[in-house]
Enzyme design. Sequence first.
Site, PDB file in Angstrom:
ATOM      1  N   GLY B  14       0.865  -1.194  -0.143  1.00 40.90           N
ATOM      2  CA  GLY B  14       0.081   0.007   0.254  1.00 40.90           C
ATOM      3  C   GLY B  14       0.782   1.026  -0.119  1.00 40.90           C
ATOM      4  CG  ASN B  15       0.008   4.598  -0.557  1.00 37.38           C
ATOM      5  OD1 ASN B  15       0.043   4.730  -1.925  1.00 37.38           O
ATOM      6  ND2 ASN B  15      -1.769   6.119  -0.801  1.00 37.38           N
ATOM      7  CB  ALA B  16       2.393   2.252   4.550  1.00 33.73           C
ATOM      8  CB  VAL B  51      -9.097   6.189   1.916  1.00 32.96           C
ATOM      9  CG1 VAL B  51     -11.153   5.209   1.333  1.00 32.96           C
ATOM     10  CG2 VAL B  51      -9.387   4.943   2.621  1.00 32.96           C
ATOM     11  CE  LYS B  82      -4.617  19.453   4.506  1.00 36.49           C
ATOM     12  NZ  LYS B  82      -4.593  18.367   4.942  1.00 36.49           N
ATOM     13  N   PRO B 102      -5.162  26.767   8.841  1.00 31.27           N
ATOM     14  CG  PRO B 102      -4.492  28.823   8.370  1.00 31.27           C
ATOM     15  CD  PRO B 102      -5.275  28.224   9.522  1.00 31.27           C
ATOM     16  CB  VAL B 188       4.427 -13.004   3.605  1.00 22.81           C
ATOM     17  CG1 VAL B 188       4.660 -13.476   4.495  1.00 22.81           C
ATOM     18  CG2 VAL B 188       4.616 -12.606   2.257  1.00 22.81           C
ATOM     19  CG  LEU B 342      -3.798   1.561   6.989  1.00 19.05           C
ATOM     20  CD1 LEU B 342      -5.270   1.087   5.842  1.00 19.05           C
ATOM     21  CD2 LEU B 342      -4.528   3.166   8.352  1.00 19.05           C
ATOM     22  CD  GLU B 351      -5.648  18.751  11.607  1.00 22.27           C
ATOM     23  OE1 GLU B 351      -5.146  19.301  10.859  1.00 22.27           O
ATOM     24  OE2 GLU B 351      -6.855  19.924  12.587  1.00 22.27           O
TER      25      GLU B 351
HETATM   26  C1  LIG Z   1     -11.103   5.902   6.368  1.00 24.07           C
HETATM   27  C2  LIG Z   1      -9.816   6.084   6.430  1.00 24.07           C
HETATM   28  C3  LIG Z   1      -9.463   7.878   5.773  1.00 24.07           C
HETATM   29  C4  LIG Z   1      -8.118   7.790   5.972  1.00 24.07           C
HETATM   30  N1  LIG Z   1      -7.738   9.091   5.345  1.00 24.07           N
HETATM   31  C5  LIG Z   1      -6.749   9.415   4.961  1.00 24.07           C
HETATM   32  C6  LIG Z   1      -6.397  10.701   5.130  1.00 24.07           C
HETATM   33  O1  LIG Z   1      -6.935  12.042   4.775  1.00 24.07           O
HETATM   34  N2  LIG Z   1      -4.881  11.754   5.164  1.00 24.07           N
HETATM   35  C7  LIG Z   1      -3.759  10.267   5.532  1.00 24.07           C
HETATM   36  O2  LIG Z   1      -2.416  10.707   5.424  1.00 24.07           O
HETATM   37  N3  LIG Z   1      -4.442   8.986   5.119  1.00 24.07           N
HETATM   38  C8  LIG Z   1      -5.553   8.741   5.882  1.00 24.07           C
HETATM   39  N4  LIG Z   1      -6.213   7.784   5.455  1.00 24.07           N
HETATM   40  C9  LIG Z   1      -4.814   6.686   6.092  1.00 24.07           C
HETATM   41  C10 LIG Z   1      -4.174   5.853   4.624  1.00 24.07           C
HETATM   42  O3  LIG Z   1      -4.841   5.071   3.850  1.00 24.07           O
HETATM   43  C11 LIG Z   1      -3.294   4.697   5.001  1.00 24.07           C
HETATM   44  O4  LIG Z   1      -2.262   5.149   6.275  1.00 24.07           O
HETATM   45  C12 LIG Z   1      -2.290   4.767   3.604  1.00 24.07           C
HETATM   46  O5  LIG Z   1      -3.475   4.035   2.473  1.00 24.07           O
HETATM   47  C13 LIG Z   1      -1.334   3.772   3.799  1.00 24.07           C
HETATM   48  O6  LIG Z   1      -1.981   2.230   4.671  1.00 24.07           O
HETATM   49  P1  LIG Z   1      -0.788   0.831   4.628  1.00 24.07           P
HETATM   50  O7  LIG Z   1      -0.118   0.682   2.985  1.00 24.07           O
HETATM   51  O8  LIG Z   1      -0.476   0.818   5.481  1.00 24.07           O
HETATM   52  O9  LIG Z   1      -2.552  -0.249   4.400  1.00 24.07           O
HETATM   53  P2  LIG Z   1      -2.672  -1.196   2.952  1.00 24.07           P
HETATM   54  O10 LIG Z   1      -3.490   0.424   2.058  1.00 24.07           O
HETATM   55  O11 LIG Z   1      -3.733  -1.741   3.759  1.00 24.07           O
HETATM   56  O12 LIG Z   1      -2.421  -1.786   2.246  1.00 24.07           O
HETATM   57  C14 LIG Z   1      -1.472  -2.937   2.939  1.00 24.07           C
HETATM   58  C15 LIG Z   1      -0.898  -3.596   1.665  1.00 24.07           C
HETATM   59  O13 LIG Z   1      -0.424  -5.061   2.960  1.00 24.07           O
HETATM   60  C16 LIG Z   1      -0.469  -6.214   1.818  1.00 24.07           C
HETATM   61  N5  LIG Z   1      -0.973  -7.334   2.239  1.00 24.07           N
HETATM   62  C17 LIG Z   1      -1.971  -7.580   3.498  1.00 24.07           C
HETATM   63  N6  LIG Z   1      -1.365  -9.421   4.321  1.00 24.07           N
HETATM   64  C18 LIG Z   1      -0.331  -9.435   3.748  1.00 24.07           C
HETATM   65  C19 LIG Z   1       0.600 -10.931   3.436  1.00 24.07           C
HETATM   66  N7  LIG Z   1       0.415 -11.871   4.069  1.00 24.07           N
HETATM   67  N8  LIG Z   1       1.030 -11.128   2.553  1.00 24.07           N
HETATM   68  C20 LIG Z   1       1.517  -9.863   1.549  1.00 24.07           C
HETATM   69  N9  LIG Z   1       1.062  -8.703   1.521  1.00 24.07           N
HETATM   70  C21 LIG Z   1       0.153  -8.700   1.532  1.00 24.07           C
HETATM   71  C22 LIG Z   1      -1.544  -5.839   0.828  1.00 24.07           C
HETATM   72  O14 LIG Z   1      -1.874  -6.047  -0.792  1.00 24.07           O
HETATM   73  C23 LIG Z   1      -1.695  -4.219   0.751  1.00 24.07           C
HETATM   74  O15 LIG Z   1      -0.737  -3.892  -0.541  1.00 24.07           O
HETATM   75  C24 LIG Z   1      -7.422   7.172   6.492  1.00 24.07           C
HETATM   76  C25 LIG Z   1      -7.289   5.973   6.140  1.00 24.07           C
HETATM   77  C26 LIG Z   1      -9.036   5.716   6.391  1.00 24.07           C
HETATM   78  C27 LIG Z   1      -9.622   4.372   6.361  1.00 24.07           C
END
Ligand SMILES: Cc1cc2nc3c(=O)[nH]c(=O)nc-3n(C[C@H](O)[C@H](O)[C@H](O)COP(=O)(O)OP(=O)(O)OC[C@H]3O[C@@H](n4cnc5c(N)ncnc54)[C@H](O)[C@@H]3O)c2cc1C
Lengths: 232, 516
Positions: B14-16, B51, B82, B102, B188, B342, B351
């Site tokens: 994901g984006n993380a 999202v 923004k 702001p 994994v 996440l 924020e």
């Molecule tokens: C409603 C909502 C609104 C948000 N608004 C904002 C905002 O305005 N600003 C902001 O900064 N953040 C916001 N966030 C947070 C932001 O969306 C996340 O911090 C960001 O997208 C990072 O997500 P992630 O990569 O941690 O998780 P995810 O996008 O869930 O990615 C998880 C990854 O792990 C992989 N994965 C999972 N299990 C396995 C496995 N067993 N084997 C291999 N791969 C696996 C998946 O395929 C996926 O690629 C919001 C979140 C939510 C829920």
Amino acid sequence: MQTIETLDPIRHHDLTIETGHSEKFGENIHCVPVVANELNQLIPHYPVCLLKDTETGQFGLYALLGFEPNQNLYIKSGHWGQGYLPLHIQRQPFIYQPNNHSVGLNLAINVDNPRVNKQTGENLFDDNQQPSGYLKNMAKIVEFLHSSLASNQAFIQTLLDANLIDHNQLKFQQTDGQSKKIDGLYQVSQQKLSTLSDQDVVKLHQSGALQACYLLLASQENFKKLINWYND
Amino acid sequence: MNSPISSVVIVGGGNAGWLTAAILASKLKSKCAESVSITLIESPNIKTIGVGEGTWPSMRRTLKSIGISESDFIVSCNATFKQGAKFVGWVTGAKNDSYYHPLMLADNAEQTDVLHAWHQHFEHIDFSKAFCVQDYTCDNGLAPKSITSPEYAAVTNYAYHLDAGLFTNFLKKHCIEKLGVKFVADDVIDVNSSINGAIDKVLTRNCGYITGDIFIDCTGFNRLLINKHYQIPFQSCKHVLAADSAIACQVPYPSTESPITSHTISTAQTAGWIWDIGLQNRRGTGHVFASDYLSDYDAEAQLTKYIKNTGGDVEKCTFKTIRFEPGHLSKFWHKNCLAIGLSAGFIEPLEASALLLIEMSANTLAEHFPANQAAMNLVADKFNQTFLYRWQRIIDFLKLHYILNQRDGQAFWQDIKQPQSIPDSLQANLNLWQHQYPCMHDFEQAIEVFPIDSYLYVLYGMGFKTQYPFKVSQLQSDLLSRQYAEIKSNFSQLERVLEPNRHLLEKIKRYGLQKI
Ligand SMILES: Cc1cc2nc3c(=O)[nH]c(=O)nc-3n(C[C@H](O)[C@H](O)[C@H](O)COP(=O)(O)OP(=O)(O)OC[C@H]3O[C@@H](n4cnc5c(N)ncnc54)[C@H](O)[C@@H]3O)c2cc1C
């Protein structure tokens, strides 16, 4: 104001073009677009810099004429006489227009240009509706300018690709002791130029860009003259 | 123990995951003589959260540092500018109830005198208007820069709104093509530890074992390594911030020329709030709410109503519900495993601090990259300490948005300001701020998640009273009058160079911004 009309021997046979250079032709401008092909001629007279177009942000080459809006320090007692005039000034009031078969010259005219009148100046056509010597000469200028645009664009792109452009703030002392700052000027960076790899130097040289870079840098000397005029 | 760390394995794309990969790859390349290999494993079956569209200005620095062109990013991710957030209805819910947070710092706010002068004599002027020009640029929908500004340079401070899905793809491509990140598309399915408990390797469904010296858990809410494997406990903060659900929805613009708002709009509802983010081609909206107080059905109805009221076509919308437990891990780095994104935790996105924390985590990891296994535990301890502090600061700051509300008669808004739900650290600061104005010394760390100015915008935007016992001098009053006039004249100058958000974005699509 611009009203561009395709040049036509019948429609435009009675027009005359006032020559000479002065404020009354709208030449009280602080910078004028130039092309790399005329750098050799410009360099003894004008500082040439890169400026960003305010509408597009794109770089263009410009000769600097003054430091305030509408200030052309090269116009003295109403006249812009001295030395070489940039092609963009020389070509007025004509504009490039390809395939204008009615005159056999690639020309259009801006009839709103203050030079255009029906009393004084050069005729466009002779009695047989053939282009006058004056007009043929203008066509040459316009065509040369037009053909220079592509290589000018390529030159600027080369500078950008090679990362050679730097912001170059101009700062000088005014007569009242206050310092004046001019922003928005860009120039080839001497420092970046001197750290180019041999390979890049050869490439720049072969394209002719290297010589142009040094001409641009040399032209900066003319700022001294301009600052003196400004302070006078 | 003393062999150098030479391979990083990131699980999750994901984006993380991709941001971490990009930051590590670019920073470690310039830092370590011997190259560190970076592998990212992403499940082709588990979708990303999709999202997360609001960011902080730090994103500009991050994108620049990983070698991305701002023009490319804006075009590829449907990104917009923004300049802050507007909170609508958070104080009383009355018609004209709104304030700005702001992104520019407040002018002269480090001078208590000036704050005091505003509080005593100028309270009829919105705090943000008296201290910052961005109220005006936001109200007028102007972009924070012009087409002649170089990439990443600002006229007024800005962050981005972006399309989360497009951003993932964009980062992925950049990581693989430009930064040499190895990519494995696989699930994994198992984790293998060595005798000392560190992770040795992970087993994938199709590609066998993948070994590494350090493993980053970016598996989102799945928390595969940090929680499923290591069972690091999770600290819920639901008793402080009750929101645990979101319904997200993408809303098309009425026309391709609809103006694009230059700030996030957060509008209070009966048990939560709705975000509204303008991208180039659509708006992103969502209702964040507390399921203890509001049913999904009613939450969707409130969102639908909001979309209709703001000119959206509900027929064209699909709704997506997301549940989360608000809170964070009690420890982010355990042995040789670090959770980012996440997986580390999530609290309502009030924020937009989630992506910011990802950037901070990855940067901290890169800057304090452990030389070997022996150094790892020491680095991990520091990291945990720092980031526990940061989560606490985020919780405090988000809570601050709620406790000054006067939305009487709504249980959610009443309960959320009960004294027992307010963290001690925040309560202590509030007690102090009742007597004197907030200042830098009220915070512990050099790098705070939110600057002091953010607290000021929220506190005084919501009508907080500080009973500072000294009189305001004429000098101080004059100073503030002058500042207010300067901000206004500053804006009339800006009005001449800044154009509406959409105009500038169209130009960037057409011409691009210059690097210099
Ligand atoms: C409603 C909502 C609104 C948000 N608004 C904002 C905002 O305005 N600003 C902001 O900064 N953040 C916001 N966030 C947070 C932001 O969306 C996340 O911090 C960001 O997208 C990072 O997500 P992630 O990569 O941690 O998780 P995810 O996008 O869930 O990615 C998880 C990854 O792990 C992989 N994965 C999972 N299990 C396995 C496995 N067993 N084997 C291999 N791969 C696996 C998946 O395929 C996926 O690629 C919001 C979140 C939510 C829920």
